[in-house]
Write a protein that holds these residues in place. Structure first.
Motif, mmCIF file in Angstrom:
data_model
loop_
_atom_site.group_PDB
_atom_site.id
_atom_site.type_symbol
_atom_site.label_atom_id
_atom_site.label_comp_id
_atom_site.label_asym_id
_atom_site.label_seq_id
_atom_site.Cartn_x
_atom_site.Cartn_y
_atom_site.Cartn_z
ATOM 1 N N ILE A 1 13.745 -22.207 -21.516
ATOM 2 C CA ILE A 1 15.038 -22.550 -22.097
ATOM 3 C C ILE A 1 15.548 -23.832 -21.445
ATOM 4 O O ILE A 1 15.629 -23.906 -20.226
ATOM 5 C CB ILE A 1 16.040 -21.412 -21.858
ATOM 6 C CG1 ILE A 1 15.508 -20.129 -22.491
ATOM 7 C CG2 ILE A 1 17.403 -21.762 -22.418
ATOM 8 C CD1 ILE A 1 16.205 -18.897 -21.996
ATOM 9 N N PRO A 2 15.917 -24.846 -22.263
ATOM 10 C CA PRO A 2 16.354 -26.111 -21.673
ATOM 11 C C PRO A 2 17.654 -25.951 -20.901
ATOM 12 O O PRO A 2 18.522 -25.165 -21.284
ATOM 13 C CB PRO A 2 16.586 -27.006 -22.901
ATOM 14 C CG PRO A 2 15.922 -26.330 -24.028
ATOM 15 C CD PRO A 2 15.905 -24.873 -23.724
ATOM 16 N N SER A 3 17.765 -26.698 -19.822
ATOM 17 C CA SER A 3 19.030 -26.732 -19.089
ATOM 18 C C SER A 3 19.106 -28.040 -18.328
ATOM 19 O O SER A 3 18.083 -28.644 -18.024
ATOM 20 C CB SER A 3 19.116 -25.560 -18.115
ATOM 21 O OG SER A 3 18.193 -25.730 -17.081
ATOM 22 N N ASN A 4 20.308 -28.454 -18.025
ATOM 23 C CA ASN A 4 20.479 -29.633 -17.180
ATOM 24 C C ASN A 4 20.585 -29.171 -15.751
ATOM 25 O O ASN A 4 21.403 -28.331 -15.424
ATOM 26 C CB ASN A 4 21.748 -30.398 -17.576
ATOM 27 C CG ASN A 4 21.669 -30.888 -19.001
ATOM 28 O OD1 ASN A 4 20.602 -31.177 -19.503
ATOM 29 N ND2 ASN A 4 22.816 -30.970 -19.647
ATOM 30 N N GLY B 1 22.786 -23.742 -20.713
ATOM 31 C CA GLY B 1 22.443 -24.485 -19.510
ATOM 32 C C GLY B 1 22.716 -25.970 -19.619
ATOM 33 O O GLY B 1 22.709 -26.682 -18.615
ATOM 34 N N GLN B 2 22.933 -26.436 -20.862
ATOM 35 C CA GLN B 2 23.189 -27.858 -21.071
ATOM 36 C C GLN B 2 24.665 -28.155 -21.326
ATOM 37 O O GLN B 2 25.037 -29.281 -21.660
ATOM 38 C CB GLN B 2 22.373 -28.366 -22.280
ATOM 39 C CG GLN B 2 20.875 -28.270 -22.063
ATOM 40 C CD GLN B 2 20.087 -28.516 -23.320
ATOM 41 O OE1 GLN B 2 20.371 -27.918 -24.358
ATOM 42 N NE2 GLN B 2 19.098 -29.364 -23.250
ATOM 43 N N LEU B 3 25.507 -27.122 -21.207
ATOM 44 C CA LEU B 3 26.930 -27.298 -21.484
ATOM 45 C C LEU B 3 27.747 -27.147 -20.211
ATOM 46 O O LEU B 3 27.365 -26.411 -19.302
ATOM 47 C CB LEU B 3 27.402 -26.246 -22.501
ATOM 48 C CG LEU B 3 26.752 -26.275 -23.881
ATOM 49 C CD1 LEU B 3 27.161 -25.035 -24.664
ATOM 50 C CD2 LEU B 3 27.160 -27.530 -24.631
ATOM 51 N N TYR C 1 21.844 -25.725 -25.439
ATOM 52 C CA TYR C 1 21.754 -24.418 -24.802
ATOM 53 C C TYR C 1 22.846 -24.297 -23.737
ATOM 54 O O TYR C 1 23.325 -25.316 -23.227
ATOM 55 C CB TYR C 1 20.380 -24.232 -24.169
ATOM 56 C CG TYR C 1 19.303 -23.988 -25.190
ATOM 57 C CD1 TYR C 1 18.610 -25.048 -25.769
ATOM 58 C CD2 TYR C 1 18.994 -22.695 -25.612
ATOM 59 C CE1 TYR C 1 17.647 -24.823 -26.736
ATOM 60 C CE2 TYR C 1 18.028 -22.463 -26.560
ATOM 61 C CZ TYR C 1 17.362 -23.526 -27.123
ATOM 62 O OH TYR C 1 16.411 -23.297 -28.071
#
Lengths: 255, 214, 263
Positions: free
Chosen positions: B210-213, A139-141, A137
């Protein structure tokens, strides 16, 4: 004989009393990479938004190939399928994976089947080097990865021309390179591109033509060699000198 | 009266409480969502009308609307107390839900809409596939609050004679003179209903997040 | 307050009814006989007139009386429970066929509903706790204290018209309650000094709570109690009155009074 993909004639845009730009003429031929430079707030972003009809100009006309897209009754959604746009803030759809982002236009606009859309989307993600992040997603990039997905998303629609609105301005310096590299490769592959940027190294190396805009006018345009080495106008020289000092010098030192 | 009979008399009102809620809340959601979309995307005239709707139905005490609907409006259409009550609460809730959803829609940045249009999506599709899915996630916490309110407001239908939890507590309390026990029992049942609903909505929120880091 | 809101709403709709629906004059009696069912409103929070028994079923003087009336009408009885305040408006609005809930005749109510013949006569009472140090010899004496009453009742009307409007009892010292048991609670904890109500349910409270005592008893606002009927339905009233007379003649009502009202 080079074929013009984008033709802009006498374009004017105002907001109330403010004149953003006026009487602009510009032609982009097939395969060209045009880089627009100039001080912030001189209407460069607004110009791009007029081209893909997100904003309507007050005066003037724009042609995409032979179609006058500023004419009344144009199907704007249709036109936008053929113009790809990459944003300074990436603007990925936060609720979708990278793959989902690239697929959305294919399934909902081009009405492709799910399998065909997935296949095409993966190809584009591969092209920008992110096939292994397809299920991530936004948010993970990282910023650079998000922007590359943004480029893949625009490319997936097989546009006639790609518009880049300061694509690296919001990125950490370390991440700029990966995006510029993708853009450079695109230009080499023959994509027609209109790029607004401050990255002088990219302009000098990749652009076919550089356009200098200030205060709503095109001050000067020419090949990189002309613009950097023999600019006609003192303002051009002054601006390029200042900005080369900031960005370009660093590149030179890196060589 | 033994304790078991006491509790079960009050508890048997739960089916009415749940029934009223299950009509009011979803109808409020349906109407509220449509109105919110009109408010945000329908232009100035629509926005003005929605604003008036919101002001009226959030400005009247729900029980007043209940009486108007039951005694006055339903002269033409014969509404039972249950339906007059449930629909009135649904209308009131729709005004609050409209504001919740409107807030959620506005919280999704306008840029998302722009990026969707740039890909070639029509305005309708852009709202449906890009803005709404994100708005839904933003709307769940305030909506959970509204759900709790509707469950508790369902007790207002007692004024029309629907034999729900509160009314039963009143009757049995007055008849047996054990008011404290009656109202405490009612309170416990409402508490359980609200807790359960909140827990379920929390789980939904987790599932949709929603997944996020970080 | 709620009473006046409901009366206002009911007056509006009755007005609309008379103006717009002149064709709609089917007698309620016809409707009852066709459906073989009469829907009767009551507020079962008023022992011993109407309240709930151990099993949660309605019971009481009014309840049993009405059951017998329905039986003699040859129809099934359907109870509809509502807060006392809402009952009159519900009959006026056609939501109920009639209502029995220890109603006294009242001019305001008469504008929108009708009353049957009286089926029993009650009295008013003032009740205080053992902590009460004042004196009440005449009813008007209560104006010196904090008074509680059930909202929308004839006692409420009596207090308002005779004491508050006359300037004897400040409005702030009159507390209105939705139900008698709420008022009794406030009496017990001292928020009010005196509670005015119908003698029979008050006596029931006194029996349960030795701390309470009746300091005055007489006919002030009450008197006869009636069944509330839809406005203008002469046939229904005739039928109900006929049955009430029958039951009085047979001694049915006296036996019921003995069962529920013995002290």
């Amino acid at each position: 004989m080079p074929k013009p993909i984008l033709t802009i004639k006498n374009l004017t845009k105002t907001y109330g009393q403010n004149v953003i730009f006026q009487h602009l003429d510009l032609t982009v031929n097939e395969g060209d990479t045009i880089v627009i430079i100039g001080p912030s707030g001189t209407g460069k972003s607004t110009l791009l938004r007029c081209i893909n009809l997100l904003t309507r100009p007050n005066e003037g006309q724009i042609w995409l190939d032979d179609l006058e897209i500023t004419a009344k009754g144009t199907d704007e959604d249709q036109v936008r399928q053929h113009i790809g746009m990459v944003f300074q803030n990436f603007l990925l759809f936060n609720h979708l994976t990278a793959l989902g982002n690239v697929k959305l236009g294919l399934t909902r606009v081009k009405k492709m089947s799910d399998e065909a859309a997935t296949e095409k989307a993966m190809r584009e993600l591969n092209r920008v080097g992110l096939a292994d992040r397809a299920d991530h997603y936004p948010g993970q990039l990282s910023g650079g990865q998000q922007q590359r997905v943004g480029i893949a998303r625009a490319l997936a629609m097989d546009p006639r021309i790609m518009l880049f609105d300061e694509p690296t301005s919001a990125l950490d310096p370390e991440l700029i390179g990966e995006v510029l590299e993708v853009m450079r490769q695109l230009a080499l592959d023959g994509m027609t591109m209109l790029v607004v940027t401050h990255e002088m190294g990219f302009a000098r190396e990749v652009a076919d033509r550089i356009v200098f805009m200030e205060k709503g006018y095109i001050v000067e345009e020419g090949s990189p060699d002309e613009m950097f080495n023999h600019p006609k106008f003192p303002r051009t020289r002054e601006f390029l000198w200042k900005i080369t000092e900031l960005y370009g010098k660093k590149e030179k030192e890196a060589e | 009266m033994d304790f078991g009979q006491f509790i079960s008399y009050i508890g048997s009102g739960t089916v009415y409480t749940v029934g009223v809620t299950l009509i009011a809340l979803p109808s409020g959601l349906l109407i509220g969502t449509i109105l919110a979309l009109l408010y945000v995307y329908g232009g100035k005239a629509a926005a003005r009308i929605m604003n008036i709707y919101s002001t009226i139905f959030r400005g009247i005490p729900p029980v007043v609307l209940l009486f108007i609907l039951f005694f006055a409006v339903s002269k033409g259409i014969n509404l039972s107390a249950f339906w007059a009550g449930s629909l009135s609460l649904g209308v009131v809730s729709s005004a609050y839900q409209m504001e919740i959803i409107r807030g959620a829609l506005l919280s999704v940045s306008g840029d998302q809409l722009m990026a969707a249009r740039a890909v070639g999506l029509s305005r309708l599709h852009a709202i449906r596939y890009v803005v709404l899915p994100q708005a839904v996630r933003l709307a769940i916490p305030p909506w959970s609050n509204e759900a709790a309110i509707v469950i508790k407001d369902s007790s207002l239908v007692y004024a029309l004679g629907v034999p729900e939890i509160l009314r039963r507590a009143q009757l049995i309390g007055a008849s047996s003179q054990q008011y404290l026990l009656a109202y405490l029992s009612a309170a416990v049942i409402y508490f359980l209903l609200v807790s359960l609903t909140t827990r379920l909505l929390n789980q939904l929120e987790q599932k949709l997040s929603i997944p996020s880091n970080p | 307050m709620k009473k006046y809101l409901l009366l206002a709403v009911a007056l509006i709709l009755v007005g609309a009814m008379l103006v717009g629906c002149a064709s709609e004059s089917t007698s309620v009696l016809d409707k009852i006989q066709k459906a073989k069912k009469v829907s009767v409103g009551t507020s079962a929070d008023y022992p011993p007139y109407e309240y709930l028994d151990e099993a949660g079923n309605k019971t009481g003087f009014d309840i049993e009386l009405m059951a017998e009336i329905a039986k003699r009408m040859g129809v099934e009885l359907e109870w509809v429970d509502m807060p006392f305040d809402s009952l009159v408006a519900a009959v006026a609005g056609g939501k109920l066929d009639m209502s029995i809930s220890c109603f006294n005749y009242d001019e305001e109510r008469d504008k929108i509903v009708d009353f049957s013949e009286a089926y029993y006569t009650t009295e008013d009472a003032f009740v205080v706790t053992s902590a009460f140090t004042g004196t009440i010899t005449e009813p008007e004496d209560v104006a010196n204290y904090k008074v509680g009453v059930q909202s929308g009742t004839v006692q409420d009307g009596w207090l308002t018209d005779n004491l508050v409007t006359a300037g004897l009892l400040p409005e702030a010292n009159l507390s209105r309650y939705e139900r008698v048991d709420q008022a009794a609670l406030d009496l017990a904890n001292g928020r009010i000094d005196v509670l005015m109500g119908d003698y029979v349910p008050i006596q029931a409270l006194v029996t349960q709570n030795p701390d309470l005592q009746v300091v005055y008893r007489g006919v002030l606002s009450t008197g006869p109690i009636n069944i509330v009927l839809p406005d203008g339905d002469a046939e229904l009233k005739a039928e109900v009155d006929r049955i009430i007379k029958e039951l009085q003649a047979e001694g049915f009502i006296d036996a019921l009074a003995l069962k529920y009202f013995s002290e």
